[in-house]
Design a protein around this motif. Sequence first.
Motif, short mmCIF file in Angstrom:
data_model
loop_
_atom_site.label_atom_id
_atom_site.label_comp_id
_atom_site.label_asym_id
_atom_site.label_seq_id
_atom_site.Cartn_x
_atom_site.Cartn_y
_atom_site.Cartn_z
N ALA A 1 41.96 20.67 -0.37
CA ALA A 1 42.69 19.46 -0.76
C ALA A 1 42.58 18.42 0.36
O ALA A 1 42.32 17.24 0.11
CB ALA A 1 44.15 19.80 -1.04
N SER A 2 42.73 18.86 1.60
CA SER A 2 42.58 17.98 2.76
C SER A 2 41.17 17.39 2.80
O SER A 2 40.99 16.20 3.03
CB SER A 2 42.89 18.78 4.03
OG SER A 2 42.47 18.11 5.17
N HIS A 3 40.18 18.21 2.56
CA HIS A 3 38.78 17.77 2.56
C HIS A 3 38.55 16.63 1.57
O HIS A 3 37.82 15.68 1.85
CB HIS A 3 37.87 18.95 2.22
CG HIS A 3 36.45 18.59 1.95
ND1 HIS A 3 35.54 18.35 2.96
CD2 HIS A 3 35.78 18.40 0.79
CE1 HIS A 3 34.38 18.04 2.44
NE2 HIS A 3 34.49 18.06 1.12
N HIS A 4 39.20 16.73 0.42
CA HIS A 4 39.01 15.71 -0.63
C HIS A 4 39.97 14.53 -0.49
O HIS A 4 39.99 13.65 -1.35
CB HIS A 4 39.15 16.35 -2.01
CG HIS A 4 37.93 17.11 -2.42
ND1 HIS A 4 36.70 16.53 -2.59
CD2 HIS A 4 37.75 18.44 -2.68
CE1 HIS A 4 35.81 17.44 -2.94
NE2 HIS A 4 36.43 18.61 -2.98
N GLY A 5 40.76 14.49 0.58
CA GLY A 5 41.62 13.33 0.81
C GLY A 5 42.98 13.39 0.16
O GLY A 5 43.66 12.37 0.08
N ALA A 6 43.39 14.56 -0.31
CA ALA A 6 44.73 14.69 -0.88
C ALA A 6 45.77 14.56 0.23
O ALA A 6 45.49 14.82 1.40
CB ALA A 6 44.88 16.04 -1.58
N PRO B 1 46.44 11.50 -5.12
CA PRO B 1 46.58 10.14 -5.65
C PRO B 1 45.30 9.67 -6.34
O PRO B 1 44.21 10.07 -5.95
CB PRO B 1 46.86 9.31 -4.39
CG PRO B 1 46.29 10.09 -3.27
CD PRO B 1 46.36 11.54 -3.66
N PRO B 2 45.43 8.85 -7.39
CA PRO B 2 44.24 8.35 -8.07
C PRO B 2 43.41 7.47 -7.15
O PRO B 2 43.97 6.86 -6.24
CB PRO B 2 44.81 7.52 -9.22
CG PRO B 2 46.29 7.72 -9.23
CD PRO B 2 46.68 8.38 -7.96
N ASN C 1 35.97 17.13 -10.79
CA ASN C 1 35.26 18.09 -9.95
C ASN C 1 35.99 18.32 -8.62
O ASN C 1 35.96 19.42 -8.08
CB ASN C 1 33.81 17.67 -9.71
CG ASN C 1 33.68 16.37 -8.94
OD1 ASN C 1 34.57 15.52 -8.97
ND2 ASN C 1 32.57 16.21 -8.25
N GLN C 2 36.68 17.31 -8.09
CA GLN C 2 37.46 17.49 -6.87
C GLN C 2 38.67 18.39 -7.13
O GLN C 2 38.96 19.30 -6.35
CB GLN C 2 37.94 16.14 -6.33
CG GLN C 2 36.82 15.25 -5.82
CD GLN C 2 37.33 13.86 -5.51
OE1 GLN C 2 38.06 13.25 -6.30
NE2 GLN C 2 36.95 13.35 -4.35
N LEU C 3 39.37 18.12 -8.22
CA LEU C 3 40.53 18.95 -8.57
C LEU C 3 40.10 20.40 -8.78
O LEU C 3 40.77 21.33 -8.30
CB LEU C 3 41.20 18.41 -9.84
CG LEU C 3 41.92 17.07 -9.69
CD1 LEU C 3 42.34 16.55 -11.06
CD2 LEU C 3 43.12 17.20 -8.77
N CYS C 4 38.99 20.60 -9.48
CA CYS C 4 38.52 21.96 -9.75
C CYS C 4 38.14 22.68 -8.46
O CYS C 4 38.40 23.88 -8.31
CB CYS C 4 37.35 21.95 -10.73
SG CYS C 4 37.84 21.46 -12.40
N ALA C 5 37.55 21.97 -7.51
CA ALA C 5 37.23 22.57 -6.21
C ALA C 5 38.52 22.99 -5.49
O ALA C 5 38.58 24.08 -4.91
CB ALA C 5 36.43 21.61 -5.35
N ILE C 6 39.55 22.15 -5.56
CA ILE C 6 40.83 22.50 -4.94
C ILE C 6 41.42 23.73 -5.61
O ILE C 6 41.87 24.66 -4.94
CB ILE C 6 41.82 21.31 -5.01
CG1 ILE C 6 41.33 20.15 -4.14
CG2 ILE C 6 43.23 21.74 -4.59
CD1 ILE C 6 42.07 18.83 -4.37
N TYR C 7 41.39 23.76 -6.95
CA TYR C 7 41.96 24.90 -7.67
C TYR C 7 41.20 26.20 -7.39
O TYR C 7 41.80 27.26 -7.27
CB TYR C 7 41.99 24.63 -9.18
CG TYR C 7 42.83 23.44 -9.58
CD1 TYR C 7 43.97 23.07 -8.87
CD2 TYR C 7 42.49 22.67 -10.68
CE1 TYR C 7 44.74 21.98 -9.24
CE2 TYR C 7 43.26 21.58 -11.06
CZ TYR C 7 44.37 21.23 -10.34
OH TYR C 7 45.12 20.16 -10.71
#
Length: 181
Positions: free
Chosen positions: A40-45, A68-69, A74-80
């Motif tokens: 999540a951190s990697h993707h900027g969450a 945040p939008p 694909n980012q959400l799926c990587a986090i999950y």
Amino acid sequence: MIKFWVPQPDGRMREAFIQPEAVPMLERVSVHEAGHAVVASHHGANVLGIAFTIEPSGYRVMALYNTPPPFFVNQLCAIYAAGSAGEQLVYGDYGMDGASGDLRDIDRVGGPLDYGTLVSRASGILESRRAQFDRIATLLRERLHGNEEITMDLMPHGRTGAILVSGSEVVESGHCPFSVR
């Protein structure tokens, strides 16, 4: 062993302890949640931390973050999938208990159902941030075995819990160019 102080509806506090036999399972779940937090951190969450919460079925470990939008499927799926990727890195495999909720989340956002591919992608991210991942997993394990007294409080979504690893501890790394808000 951690002692939790849990608020009661009447305002008093009650002591609660993690049973020793639950520690190995909580260690594995902590590794799983560390995976979610790092990816999540990697993707900027906005990573708030990793918390222990109390639910009717018992204690639960969970990564807390906001996406945040614009956030892409694909980012959400990587986090999950990153929880299972974390388990695989540390234990050599991942359990379907943890993966089942992650699969529901992937399905909910309309992601691809090839879970193995998603876990592989998330593993690549965790490998590139291995020092950060290992540091967080170690912090969680140390806190599980510590002798701290932790006061639980009301958390997001109406849960009662306590943050064991803060968002700033998650993103403390040369890899992360942003700060937790």
